[in-house]
Design an enzyme around this catalytic site. Structure first.
Site, PDB file in Angstrom:
ATOM      1  CG  ASP A   1       3.680  27.294   9.665  1.00  0.00           C
ATOM      2  OD1 ASP A   1       3.508  27.687  10.831  1.00  0.00           O
ATOM      3  OD2 ASP A   1       4.758  27.417   9.061  1.00  0.00           O
TER       4      ASP A   1
ATOM      5  CG  HIS B   1      10.359  31.449   8.706  1.00  0.00           C
ATOM      6  ND1 HIS B   1      10.331  30.170   9.203  1.00  0.00           N
ATOM      7  CD2 HIS B   1      11.096  32.179   9.602  1.00  0.00           C
ATOM      8  CE1 HIS B   1      11.023  30.123  10.344  1.00  0.00           C
ATOM      9  NE2 HIS B   1      11.481  31.338  10.606  1.00  0.00           N
TER      10      HIS B   1
ATOM     11  NE  ARG C   1       7.877  22.157  13.764  1.00  0.00           N
ATOM     12  CZ  ARG C   1       8.395  23.188  13.113  1.00  0.00           C
ATOM     13  NH1 ARG C   1       8.785  24.261  13.771  1.00  0.00           N
ATOM     14  NH2 ARG C   1       8.539  23.166  11.797  1.00  0.00           N
TER      15      ARG C   1
ATOM     16  CG  HIS D   1      10.926  21.916   6.759  1.00  0.00           C
ATOM     17  ND1 HIS D   1      12.246  21.883   7.100  1.00  0.00           N
ATOM     18  CD2 HIS D   1      10.324  22.740   7.652  1.00  0.00           C
ATOM     19  CE1 HIS D   1      12.440  22.650   8.164  1.00  0.00           C
ATOM     20  NE2 HIS D   1      11.292  23.178   8.520  1.00  0.00           N
TER      21      HIS D   1
ATOM     22  CB  SER E   1      12.810  33.385  13.024  1.00  0.00           C
ATOM     23  OG  SER E   1      12.565  32.012  13.210  1.00  0.00           O
TER      24      SER E   1
HETATM   25  N1  AMX Z   1       4.128  23.992  -2.867  1.00  0.00           N
HETATM   26  C1  AMX Z   1       4.579  24.184  -4.133  1.00  0.00           C
HETATM   27  N2  AMX Z   1       5.842  24.129  -4.489  1.00  0.00           N
HETATM   28  C2  AMX Z   1       6.736  23.833  -3.536  1.00  0.00           C
HETATM   29  C3  AMX Z   1       6.365  23.563  -2.220  1.00  0.00           C
HETATM   30  C4  AMX Z   1       4.997  23.667  -1.894  1.00  0.00           C
HETATM   31  N3  AMX Z   1       4.537  23.488  -0.647  1.00  0.00           N
HETATM   32  N4  AMX Z   1       7.456  23.280  -1.501  1.00  0.00           N
HETATM   33  C5  AMX Z   1       8.497  23.350  -2.349  1.00  0.00           C
HETATM   34  N5  AMX Z   1       8.068  23.707  -3.570  1.00  0.00           N
HETATM   35  C6  AMX Z   1       8.865  23.956  -4.758  1.00  0.00           C
HETATM   36  C7  AMX Z   1       9.809  25.137  -4.503  1.00  0.00           C
HETATM   37  O1  AMX Z   1       9.118  26.376  -4.655  1.00  0.00           O
HETATM   38  C8  AMX Z   1      10.877  24.892  -5.543  1.00  0.00           C
HETATM   39  O2  AMX Z   1      10.353  25.287  -6.799  1.00  0.00           O
HETATM   40  P1  AMX Z   1      11.292  25.985  -7.914  1.00  0.00           P
HETATM   41  O3  AMX Z   1      12.378  24.990  -8.189  1.00  0.00           O
HETATM   42  O4  AMX Z   1      10.370  26.205  -9.049  1.00  0.00           O
HETATM   43  O5  AMX Z   1      11.822  27.236  -7.306  1.00  0.00           O
HETATM   44  C9  AMX Z   1      10.980  23.365  -5.550  1.00  0.00           C
HETATM   45  O6  AMX Z   1       9.723  22.870  -5.018  1.00  0.00           O
HETATM   46  C10 AMX Z   1      12.098  22.808  -4.701  1.00  0.00           C
HETATM   47  O7  AMX Z   1      11.961  23.348  -3.383  1.00  0.00           O
HETATM   48  P2  AMX Z   1      12.413  22.492  -2.120  1.00  0.00           P
HETATM   49  O8  AMX Z   1      13.881  22.282  -2.228  1.00  0.00           O
HETATM   50  O9  AMX Z   1      11.557  21.320  -1.962  1.00  0.00           O
HETATM   51  O10 AMX Z   1      12.047  23.471  -0.916  1.00  0.00           O
HETATM   52  P3  AMX Z   1      12.910  24.680  -0.330  1.00  0.00           P
HETATM   53  O11 AMX Z   1      13.876  24.120   0.650  1.00  0.00           O
HETATM   54  O12 AMX Z   1      13.467  25.533  -1.406  1.00  0.00           O
HETATM   55  O13 AMX Z   1      11.791  25.536   0.422  1.00  0.00           O
HETATM   56  C11 AMX Z   1       9.859  25.833   1.773  1.00  0.00           C
HETATM   57  C12 AMX Z   1      11.203  25.098   1.623  1.00  0.00           C
HETATM   58  C13 AMX Z   1       9.295  25.537   3.150  1.00  0.00           C
HETATM   59  C14 AMX Z   1      10.117  27.351   1.645  1.00  0.00           C
HETATM   60  C15 AMX Z   1       8.898  25.356   0.661  1.00  0.00           C
HETATM   61  O14 AMX Z   1       8.637  23.978   0.840  1.00  0.00           O
HETATM   62  C16 AMX Z   1       7.596  26.126   0.627  1.00  0.00           C
HETATM   63  O15 AMX Z   1       7.544  27.184  -0.032  1.00  0.00           O
HETATM   64  N6  AMX Z   1       6.532  25.621   1.311  1.00  0.00           N
HETATM   65  C17 AMX Z   1       5.285  26.353   1.425  1.00  0.00           C
HETATM   66  C18 AMX Z   1       5.395  27.489   2.432  1.00  0.00           C
HETATM   67  C19 AMX Z   1       5.473  26.939   3.842  1.00  0.00           C
HETATM   68  O16 AMX Z   1       4.703  26.092   4.259  1.00  0.00           O
HETATM   69  N7  AMX Z   1       6.406  27.497   4.629  1.00  0.00           N
HETATM   70  C20 AMX Z   1       6.536  27.136   6.071  1.00  0.00           C
HETATM   71  C21 AMX Z   1       7.739  26.273   6.364  1.00  0.00           C
HETATM   72  C22 AMX Z   1       7.862  26.004   7.852  1.00  0.00           C
HETATM   73  C23 AMX Z   1       8.200  27.255   8.596  1.00  0.00           C
HETATM   74  O17 AMX Z   1       9.246  27.831   8.432  1.00  0.00           O
HETATM   75  N8  AMX Z   1       7.305  27.743   9.418  1.00  0.00           N
END
Ligand code: AMX
Length: 465
Positions: A404, A303, A358, A349, A273
């Site tokens: 979140d 996000h 947070r 994250h 964002s």
């Molecule tokens: N559940 C399952 N798998 C997850 C995960 C979770 N909570 N967090 C990371 N992973 C997976 C990724 O999908 C990725 O899998 P892949 O290699 O098969 O594609 C692998 O772990 C490596 O990812 P990462 O480097 O740890 O995370 P990232 O930087 O690529 O992504 C985020 C960060 C937040 C998108 C991810 O942790 C996620 O999808 N979390 C769940 C959604 C969430 O809570 N989002 C809110 C974040 C805060 C915000 O912006 N408000």
């Protein structure tokens, strides 16, 4: 010698008269409640500081880019400047150098309240200074004064089908508000670029003032009687007016909202964002268009929409496993989610590598106000069970909860059950950080953003020779 003595006497006379007067002027300026005057004083100094820094260090390298970074969402590339906050992987966010507990302690509160007022955080984000109570009250009054919506936006909001997601309503209404943009108006009449920040500031103040009215209208139209939101009371703060427009009068909920709107405001410059607002703003799209674009990014499930997804996840969990879930059943449920190719929302994250502060401050709020709430107990149980499982997958870089994972349970407790609405609250708060940044983007004259991209073919040629 005599002449020298006379001159010296004169200088010292002058000093005696001028210095105290100068001190008063400086003190008045640091105490002034006129936010724009504070910025007008700071901006030239900061422009000079950045100019001379760039002159000395402009060609110094601060990092490198690998092929994995290019394919991997630019993770870790140091490619942006953001003045308002910095995110440390282990410690979490610092707003202008202050941690969340420090902000909770230092920022002015409402009478009888114990959580910071978001107005104070905005002052801190945009100026770098901790404001006093009078300054915060002045911002509350300023926002109350600027809150009215033009009639075409009210008409637009009132004609959305209640099936349209609240974030789509929010983003569309913000886009339509750009009829009010003072920046767009000034640009079209050829204002000098050195003045851009002043118009962006005016738009930022107007937009922040109007967002609670937009957001509350969406809530009332979508989930309540749709009979309008009532008038803003200029003796009340931004959060209290917002809660009352939403239809909530529990002072504890208002305190929660003050905390909520403070902590969701800013998370440095690279998140979707914030980065989107900065990027779109760099094309000199006005603050309404830039912020609406950022809200479309916040509406993504990875996000800001994650706060909605967490509640859907918890409800599904309760539905399938009932109350008083055993740890083993919970573990199985989490594994099933992961094996079906879904994420556990609220965990992980891109930058953080520890529990999000947070999350922690919301947990502290729950421990204080709703320690026996069954959903809070489930959230605590999930906190115990999920991180070891995510670690066991061997690929998740951060197994800990983010903001979140906790916000929805607090809102549910106070009766706001409509989870599809939660990201709108996040969006209202996010305006504080990203619009403060946008003012500085224009004050520092940052140019249109345009990183270089390469094709796989070109990249291979360059590296393989
Ligand atoms: N559940 C399952 N798998 C997850 C995960 C979770 N909570 N967090 C990371 N992973 C997976 C990724 O999908 C990725 O899998 P892949 O290699 O098969 O594609 C692998 O772990 C490596 O990812 P990462 O480097 O740890 O995370 P990232 O930087 O690529 O992504 C985020 C960060 C937040 C998108 C991810 O942790 C996620 O999808 N979390 C769940 C959604 C969430 O809570 N989002 C809110 C974040 C805060 C915000 O912006 N408000």
């Amino acid at each position: 010698m005599a002449l020298f003595r006379i001159t010296a006497t004169r200088i010292s006379d002058t000093h005696q008269k001028v210095l105290p007067a100068l001190a008063v002027v400086l003190r008045n300026l640091s105490d002034t409640t006129d936010l724009k005057a504070v910025l007008s004083k700071k901006i030239p100094d900061e422009q000079e500081r950045v100019k001379s820094f760039r002159k000395s260090y402009g060609s110094t390298k601060i990092g490198e880019v690998t092929v994995d970074m290019m394919y991997g969402g630019m993770r870790g590339i140091k490619g942006l400047v953001c003045e308002t906050s910095v995110l440390d992987p282990d410690e979490g966010i610092r707003f202008r150098g202050y941690s969340i507990p420090e902000c909770q302690k230092l920022l002015p509160k409402a009478k009888g309240g114990s959580e910071p007022l978001p107005e104070g955080l905005f002052w801190l984000l945009i100026t770098g200074d901790v404001p006093n109570e009078a300054q915060v009250q002045a911002v509350s009054k300023e926002w109350a004064k600027r809150a009215a919506l033009p009639s075409h936006v009210v008409t637009l909001l009132n004609n959305f089908p209640s099936t349209l997601h609240p974030m789509s309503q929010f983003s569309s209404a913000i886009t339509s508000l750009n009829s009010e943009s003072k920046f767009a108006q000034a640009y079209s009449t050829g204002v000098h670029k050195s003045k851009y920040w002043e118009y962006v500031y005016e738009d930022a103040m107007d937009l922040i003032a109007k967002l609670p009215v937009v957001a509350a209208t969406i809530y009332r139209n979508t989930y309540r009687d749709g009979k309008g939101v009532g008038a803003i009371d200029s003796s009340k703060d931004w959060s209290q007016n917002f809660c009352e427009m939403l239809g909530y009068d529990n002072p504890e909920f208002t305190e929660l909202m003050r905390l909520y709107l403070t902590i969701h405001s800013d998370h440095e410059g690279g998140n979707v964002s914030a980065h989107t607002v900065h990027l779109v703003g760099s094309a000199l799209s006005d603050p309404y268009l830039s912020f609406a674009a950022g809200m479309n990014g916040l509406a993504g499930p990875l996000h800001g929409l994650a706060n909605q997804e967490v509640l859907i996840f918890l409800k599904k969990l309760q539905q399938e496993l009932g109350d008083n879930v055993a740890d083993d059943a919970l573990k199985e449920f989490i594994w099933k989610t992961l094996k079906s190719g879904q994420v556990v929302p609220g965990y992980g994250h891109a930058v953080l590598r520890k529990t999000d502060p947070r999350y922690t401050c919301q947990r502290e709020f729950a421990q204080k106000h709703l320690p026996n709430d069954p959903l809070f107990k489930l959230v605590s149980q999930v906190y115990k069970v999920v991180p070891p499982i995510l670690m066991e997958t061997g690929k998740v870089k951060n197994p800990w909860p983010n903001v979140d994972a906790h916000s929805g349970v607090l809102l549910q407790y106070y009766g706001m059950k409509e989870m599809n609405y939660y990201t709108v609250l996040f969006g209202v708060s996010r305006a504080l950080g990203v619009l403060a940044s946008l003012v500085w983007d224009r004050a520092l004259g940052l140019p249109i953003e345009r990183p270089k991209s390469l094709s796989t073919e070109g990249l291979m040629k360059q590296l393989k020779g």
